[in-house]
Scaffold this motif. Sequence first.
Motif, PDB file in Angstrom:
ATOM      1  N   GLU A 175       0.846  -1.205   0.000  1.00 37.91           N
ATOM      2  CA  GLU A 175       0.000   0.000   0.000  1.00 37.91           C
ATOM      3  C   GLU A 175       0.877   1.249   0.000  1.00 37.91           C
ATOM      4  OE1 GLU A 175      -3.601  -0.609   0.592  1.00 37.91           O
ATOM      5  OE2 GLU A 175      -3.745   1.412  -0.219  1.00 37.91           O
ATOM      6  N   GLU A 176       1.887   1.259   0.886  1.00 44.89           N
ATOM      7  CA  GLU A 176       2.757   2.438   1.005  1.00 44.89           C
ATOM      8  C   GLU A 176       3.556   2.638  -0.291  1.00 44.89           C
ATOM      9  OE1 GLU A 176       4.685   1.018   4.515  1.00 44.89           O
ATOM     10  OE2 GLU A 176       3.557   2.363   5.859  1.00 44.89           O
ATOM     11  N   LEU A 177       4.045   1.520  -0.864  1.00 40.88           N
ATOM     12  CA  LEU A 177       4.797   1.643  -2.130  1.00 40.88           C
ATOM     13  C   LEU A 177       3.881   2.162  -3.232  1.00 40.88           C
ATOM     14  CD1 LEU A 177       7.176   1.369  -3.990  1.00 40.88           C
ATOM     15  CD2 LEU A 177       6.710  -1.104  -4.174  1.00 40.88           C
ATOM     16  N   ARG A 188      -2.397  -0.351  -5.577  1.00 35.73           N
ATOM     17  CA  ARG A 188      -1.843  -1.412  -4.726  1.00 35.73           C
ATOM     18  C   ARG A 188      -1.955  -2.768  -5.432  1.00 35.73           C
ATOM     19  NH1 ARG A 188      -2.003  -5.585  -2.895  1.00 35.73           N
ATOM     20  NH2 ARG A 188      -4.254  -5.813  -3.201  1.00 35.73           N
ATOM     21  N   SER A 189      -3.078  -3.012  -6.089  1.00 40.83           N
ATOM     22  CA  SER A 189      -3.240  -4.334  -6.711  1.00 40.83           C
ATOM     23  C   SER A 189      -2.252  -4.492  -7.871  1.00 40.83           C
ATOM     24  CB  SER A 189      -4.681  -4.498  -7.208  1.00 40.83           C
ATOM     25  OG  SER A 189      -4.916  -3.550  -8.238  1.00 40.83           O
ATOM     26  N   TYR A 190      -1.885  -3.355  -8.511  1.00 35.80           N
ATOM     27  CA  TYR A 190      -0.885  -3.433  -9.600  1.00 35.80           C
ATOM     28  C   TYR A 190       0.476  -3.823  -9.023  1.00 35.80           C
ATOM     29  CZ  TYR A 190       1.864  -2.338 -13.721  1.00 35.80           C
ATOM     30  OH  TYR A 190       2.713  -2.438 -14.803  1.00 35.80           O
ATOM     31  N   ILE A 191       0.827  -3.214  -7.885  1.00 36.13           N
ATOM     32  CA  ILE A 191       2.104  -3.557  -7.220  1.00 36.13           C
ATOM     33  C   ILE A 191       2.113  -5.050  -6.880  1.00 36.13           C
ATOM     34  CG2 ILE A 191       3.515  -3.202  -5.131  1.00 36.13           C
ATOM     35  CD1 ILE A 191       3.705  -0.786  -6.913  1.00 36.13           C
ATOM     36  N   GLY A 192       0.990  -5.547  -6.358  1.00 36.53           N
ATOM     37  CA  GLY A 192       0.890  -6.977  -6.032  1.00 36.53           C
ATOM     38  C   GLY A 192       1.106  -7.835  -7.278  1.00 36.53           C
ATOM     39  N   GLY A 193       0.489  -7.406  -8.399  1.00 40.13           N
ATOM     40  CA  GLY A 193       0.632  -8.149  -9.657  1.00 40.13           C
ATOM     41  C   GLY A 193       2.076  -8.142 -10.157  1.00 40.13           C
ATOM     42  N   GLY A 214       9.452   5.210  -6.025  1.00 41.38           N
ATOM     43  CA  GLY A 214       8.675   4.933  -4.814  1.00 41.38           C
ATOM     44  C   GLY A 214       9.494   4.187  -3.774  1.00 41.38           C
ATOM     45  N   LEU A 215      10.442   3.361  -4.263  1.00 41.01           N
ATOM     46  CA  LEU A 215      11.313   2.601  -3.363  1.00 41.01           C
ATOM     47  C   LEU A 215      12.514   3.429  -2.914  1.00 41.01           C
ATOM     48  CD1 LEU A 215      11.269  -0.760  -5.348  1.00 41.01           C
ATOM     49  CD2 LEU A 215      10.352  -0.452  -3.035  1.00 41.01           C
ATOM     50  N   GLY A 216      12.738   4.556  -3.614  1.00 43.69           N
ATOM     51  CA  GLY A 216      13.887   5.402  -3.270  1.00 43.69           C
ATOM     52  C   GLY A 216      15.203   4.804  -3.723  1.00 43.69           C
TER      53      GLY A 216
END
Lengths: 85, 85
Positions: A33-35, A43-48, A67-69
């Motif tokens: 969620e934070e990323l 969020r669901s795209y990050i999960g995918g 987003g991860l820095g």
Amino acid sequence: MTSLPAWRRGIETPNRFGEAVRKARTAAGLTQEELADRSGLDRSYIGGVERGERNPTLSVIEKVAEGLGVTLPELFSYSAKGPRA
Amino acid sequence: MTSLPAWRRGIETPNRFGEAVRKARTAAGLTQEELADRSGLDRSYIGGVERGERNPTLSVIEKVAEGLGVTLPELFSYSAKGPRA
């Protein structure tokens, strides 16, 4: 097993990239969620992405890195580091 | 100046990635034509990637890396190396 999309068949990269994102995210102490918030993605795209189900473009890959820095070389180096956890 | 597609505005990555491909290609002593053949991509597409005009997906980025004979971390590290030539 559901048939894989053409870009997925025999291509290891989405899994390795997904793993790299997961490793970098947990190293940064972020939830999906934070990323997602920091990357301007869903969020669901990050999960995918982490499950190797997505084939992100370069500009999306850059958003995830931001987003991860981390830089892009740093992000991809997570996929090269050591045996799978 | 022609208006840039949405994914290009303010995004440095395609230029840096294009530069990384060009540096890695010249280091491997390949022409764009030879890299296109080895990657299974079109020569004009390779030219577009090197000029930063393309927004390749992860699977295409992997094909380019395979054509160059480098890993993804190695390919992206070309973009981090030293000042622009």
